[in-house]
Design an enzyme around this catalytic site. Sequence first.
Site, short mmCIF file in Angstrom:
data_model
loop_
_atom_site.label_atom_id
_atom_site.label_comp_id
_atom_site.label_asym_id
_atom_site.label_seq_id
_atom_site.Cartn_x
_atom_site.Cartn_y
_atom_site.Cartn_z
N GLU A 159 0.83 -1.21 0.00
CA GLU A 159 0.00 0.00 0.00
C GLU A 159 0.87 1.25 0.00
O GLU A 159 0.58 2.23 0.71
CB GLU A 159 -0.96 -0.02 1.19
CG GLU A 159 -1.95 -1.17 1.13
CD GLU A 159 -2.89 -1.24 2.32
OE1 GLU A 159 -2.47 -0.89 3.44
OE2 GLU A 159 -4.04 -1.63 2.14
N GLU A 235 -6.41 -7.93 -1.54
CA GLU A 235 -7.02 -7.96 -0.22
C GLU A 235 -8.52 -7.75 -0.36
O GLU A 235 -8.98 -6.62 -0.46
CB GLU A 235 -6.42 -6.89 0.70
CG GLU A 235 -4.99 -7.13 1.09
CD GLU A 235 -4.49 -6.13 2.14
OE1 GLU A 235 -5.35 -5.49 2.79
OE2 GLU A 235 -3.26 -5.99 2.27
#
Length: 583
Positions: A159, A235
């Site tokens: 991320e 995810e």
Amino acid sequence: MTSRFAIGETDFLLDGAPHRIISGAMHYPRVHPDQWRDRIRKARLMGLNAIETYVAWNAHEPVKGGWRADGDVDLGRFLDIIAEEGMHAIVRPGPYICAEWHNGGLPTWLTADKRMTLRSSDPAYLAEVTGYLEKVNAIVAPRQIDRGGSVILVQIENEYGAYGADKDYLEALVRVTRENGITVPLTQVDQPIPTMLENGAHPALHTTGSFGGRIDERLATLREFQPTGPLMCMEFWCGWFDHWGEKHHTTTFADSAADLDRLLAAGASVNIYMVHGGTNFGLTAGANDSGRYLPMVTSYDYDAPISESGELTEKFHAFREVIARHAPVPEMPAIAPTDAPTPTAVFEAVADPLELVVTDHGEFATPPTMDELGSDVVLVEYSTDAAASGVLEAEVRDYAWVERDGAPAGRLQRTIGDLSLPVPRGERLRLLIEETGRVNYDQKIGEAKGLIGAPLLSGRALEGPWRVRTFDVAALGTAVSDAAAGAAIEDGRAIGPIGLRATFDLDEPADLFLDTAGWGKGYAWVNGLFLGRYWRRGPQRTLYVPAPATRAGGNQVVIVELEATTDATARFLARPDLGHEVE
């Protein structure tokens, strides 16, 4: 047997044939190593063909130079079991991982060095990261699918687009990873927000997304930034985490299943986050701070399809039904849930447990932070002479018990912004400060802990000198187990800090749920396994004890209570109590 895994124009390719990844996240340090196979096998029964795991640097190297990869952090064994169970593996070694994990996976000895710039191309930072990746990749490289192993993908950073946009940093991570012998495709992940996807992109990385709803919209955004190759939700958030003082989070299994169906119907690959969450054993739970500091609870159940204790939930069966519409699933054996044993035992007390694990650092003109005192310091005592009465103001990270001449004067709590209190006149002022979880996301990763700057008394700085002592929390379980008993317990009330221990019998090893409802704030162990923290603030009211940590015959439970109990009894419940649910 070796195979080749690649990224094609439209699909992942396994030996040249289109292949869809249906994976689930499972973090090996959050699962007892003797239960890895059971949890992996159950994930396969749900219809998954891969297991994804983060690698937490600070789990492997909590002290600089003290690298270990055995026992609960034996990544190689974990990957080998995945292969033995006929599944593939995805490895995400960071170095930053988030994951609601202590300090986002970065060691405190690293983040304490304020001369380096974290998550950047700063040479000092890259030098440390290079050494870390070399050790991880030495484990991963021989276990890649083209060498007969299970690993099909390796992720670079995590991320990153939500944090920075240093392309030289990403380039360096790619280069080191390839030089370390990683030949499988490399990926990156960000939320499907244009600025994040742009910031985290790199030509050598296949872009994936992290999200849990609005499937069509988010896949479309992802496709804008990854115009060719397979779409993948790295995810797929099917649950959520809990903070102390909040309600227990769940998601409606039917809604999550419908989103999963939509993902698979669109032809996307998926990694379900989490298929099995596990436990933040010991002191591994992290924290968030987006304007308010909120530490994580010990359980990382995550409302996952496979519960913290390994039970198959309604979500498991709903997901399995969805996956069966899009891919083959194994035959499902009968697995019935069972209640855990419910022994009870009366505690005996050990006085002054902190004195068993103390290190006296001497006196300082100004109070040092925990980070200046060593790696992973959690509990520090600061004391000084201060005679006047008045209002004490202190920036504590994160929770402090204040005493005047040995008598309690109150508490300071960062979580609720309560950082001042009146203190009476006296001689000695003492603050016992606990770090309750290090921030794992955004810009406050690596922030200093403990007493930040000199406290004020009636607006004037307390000049010291400050006597400083630290306490080795991880060693408390053994210390209390071995010490002589001798403290008083009256009507079930034990005043902390106090050590409490009890023995109980089992017919055979079994999963247990330790009831903490009558206790205040502290830490718990069973047979030496550091279960983690408990706190009356909730929502979590039981601590999970994995069966391999127990034995037939006598067992011992130890707690160190920092405040006070209303029931000095060790009780175990038949079912977990993670708190009142909120969707």
